[in-house]
Motif scaffolding. Structure first.
Motif, short mmCIF file in Angstrom:
data_model
loop_
_atom_site.label_atom_id
_atom_site.label_comp_id
_atom_site.label_asym_id
_atom_site.label_seq_id
_atom_site.Cartn_x
_atom_site.Cartn_y
_atom_site.Cartn_z
N GLU A 251 -8.58 -8.46 9.57
CA GLU A 251 -7.47 -7.56 9.88
C GLU A 251 -6.46 -8.21 10.67
O GLU A 251 -5.29 -8.05 10.50
CB GLU A 251 -7.90 -6.15 10.67
CG GLU A 251 -8.89 -5.31 9.74
CD GLU A 251 -9.25 -4.38 10.53
OE1 GLU A 251 -8.92 -4.24 11.71
OE2 GLU A 251 -10.28 -3.47 9.91
N ASP B 33 -4.82 -10.74 8.52
CA ASP B 33 -3.95 -10.06 7.32
C ASP B 33 -2.26 -9.38 8.15
O ASP B 33 -1.68 -9.04 7.45
CB ASP B 33 -4.51 -8.84 6.77
CG ASP B 33 -5.30 -9.20 5.79
OD1 ASP B 33 -5.39 -10.50 5.48
OD2 ASP B 33 -6.61 -8.55 5.35
N SER B 34 -2.38 -9.17 9.47
CA SER B 34 -1.37 -8.64 10.27
C SER B 34 -0.19 -9.53 10.28
O SER B 34 0.77 -9.09 10.35
CB SER B 34 -1.80 -8.36 11.60
OG SER B 34 -1.79 -9.46 12.41
#
Length: 371
Positions: A19, A22-23
């Motif tokens: 995450e 992907d941010s």
């Protein structure tokens, strides 16, 4: 081979890292801020400042307190002294030098491996500014005595809590007694690969630490003081947040393993077993025995255990003042007989929470067959 350390990475950690990746924001950002809030709440302090390593945390903890000069720089004067234990990882003293101060080495106690309050009293001079109290192997030092001495003599207390995440002294977590430095290195009880945290209740110290970790900036691209690039990454913070809720459970498993080893190894000739001092909650970062009769017998036991498939560690093979750096700097007159003796006796056995009951039994059996 039963490893000395085994970092625990589950789907929680993997998903948190993915995450973060992907941010699109990998440098210090919202995950770091959230980790700081979580960690401050966990320790029970007002502020937590995330940095790139435990060494960075200790360096900035010192600078934020005693390194803010009237000229607006962050250098300690050479005559100023910081008392440190002679038996610890070298960074405990190295960061004092990096802060521009003089480390003053004092001896440790045999029962908990930590700084001796009586030795601290004897070492205080008009130039003393701080005491660095290490919680070695996860065992809290005598914080009541050290805190009292610091208060009496108006000294800064810096807790080197690199190995004591989750430990406590009389129900208060280490890291809440003074300004503290934690490490999240890959083998620690909470691991982010590399990373560290400063904890404090002092608003001024927290502000200075935040500036110092990021080029001396309070506002972006406005440098108010000489600082460093000690920022934590979003990936490291994601790992830390995923692991923080698990630390107490992992530490309890470490304690269970340590107590079982103590049961199995009780009465072993020439071996002194570690213990949890009354009123303290040991984090059991390391399970460290003392092998009496000196370095040669200790090293022989370590070799024998390796042949039997048990990885061990020596933390640390020399007192800090005996390291080449400090010999070359002229610390040749330091005498710390307990620290010097422990360096030839200590041997750490696996105690990490990934060990099975059978692993613990195998470790003890290997020791008994090798002494």
């Amino acid at each position: 081979m039963i490893k000395l350390a085994h970092p625990i990475i589950t789907d929680d950690e993997r998903n948190a890292v993915l995450e973060a990746l992907d941010s699109g924001q990998l440098a210090q950002g919202p995950r770091v801020a959230a980790f700081e809030e979580d960690f401050a709440r966990y320790i029970g302090v007002k502020h937590a400042v995330a940095v790139s390593s435990g060494t960075a945390a200790l360096h900035l903890a010192l600078l934020a307190h005693v390194g803010w000069g009237e000229r607006g720089d962050n250098e300690l004067g050479a005559p100023q002294e910081v008392i440190v234990p002679a038996f610890s990882f070298a960074a405990t003293a190295n960061t004092v030098l990096l802060a521009g101060a003089l480390p003053v080495f004092v001896d440790v106690r045999e029962d908990d491996f930590n700084i001796d309050p009586d030795a601290v009293v004897a070492a205080i001079t008009p130039r003393t500014r701080a005491v660095v109290a290490v919680h070695l192997y996860g065992q809290p030092c005598d914080l009541e005595s050290i805190s009292g001495l610091c208060h009496m003599h108006e000294l800064t207390l810096v807790e080197d809590a690199a190995q004591s995440v989750g430990a406590s002294f009389r129900e208060h977590r280490t890291g809440s007694f003074g300004t503290a430095a934690f490490s999240f290195y890959a083998t620690k009880n909470l691991q982010t690969g590399e990373g560290g945290m400063i904890t404090t209740d002092d608003d001024h110290v927290a502000e200075r630490a935040r500036m110092l970790r990021s080029q001396g900036e309070l506002r972006r691209y406005v440098t108010d003081m000489l600082g460093y690039n000690y920022r934590m990454t979003e990936v490291a913070a994601a790992l830390g947040r995923a692991q923080l809720p698990k630390v107490d459970g992992w530490n309890e498993r470490r304690r269970r393993n340590a107590l079982r080893l103590n049961e199995l190894l009780a009465g072993t000739d020439g071996i002194v077993l570690p213990r949890e001092v009354a009123g303290r909650t040991h984090a059991w970062h390391q399970y460290t025995v003392r092998v009496l009769a000196g370095r040669e017998r200790r090293d022989a036991l370590q070799d024998a255990l390796r042949e039997r498939g048990i990885e061990t560690g020596v933390f640390y093979p020399a007192a800090i003042h005996e390291q080449p750096l400090y010999r070359n700097l002229g610390f040749t007159e330091v005498r710390a007989p307990v620290a010097e003796r422990l360096a030839g006796e200590v041997l750490s056995l696996p105690v990490h929470p990934s060990l099975s009951d059978a692993d613990v039994e195998a470790i003890a059996a290997a020791v008994l067959a090798s002494v």
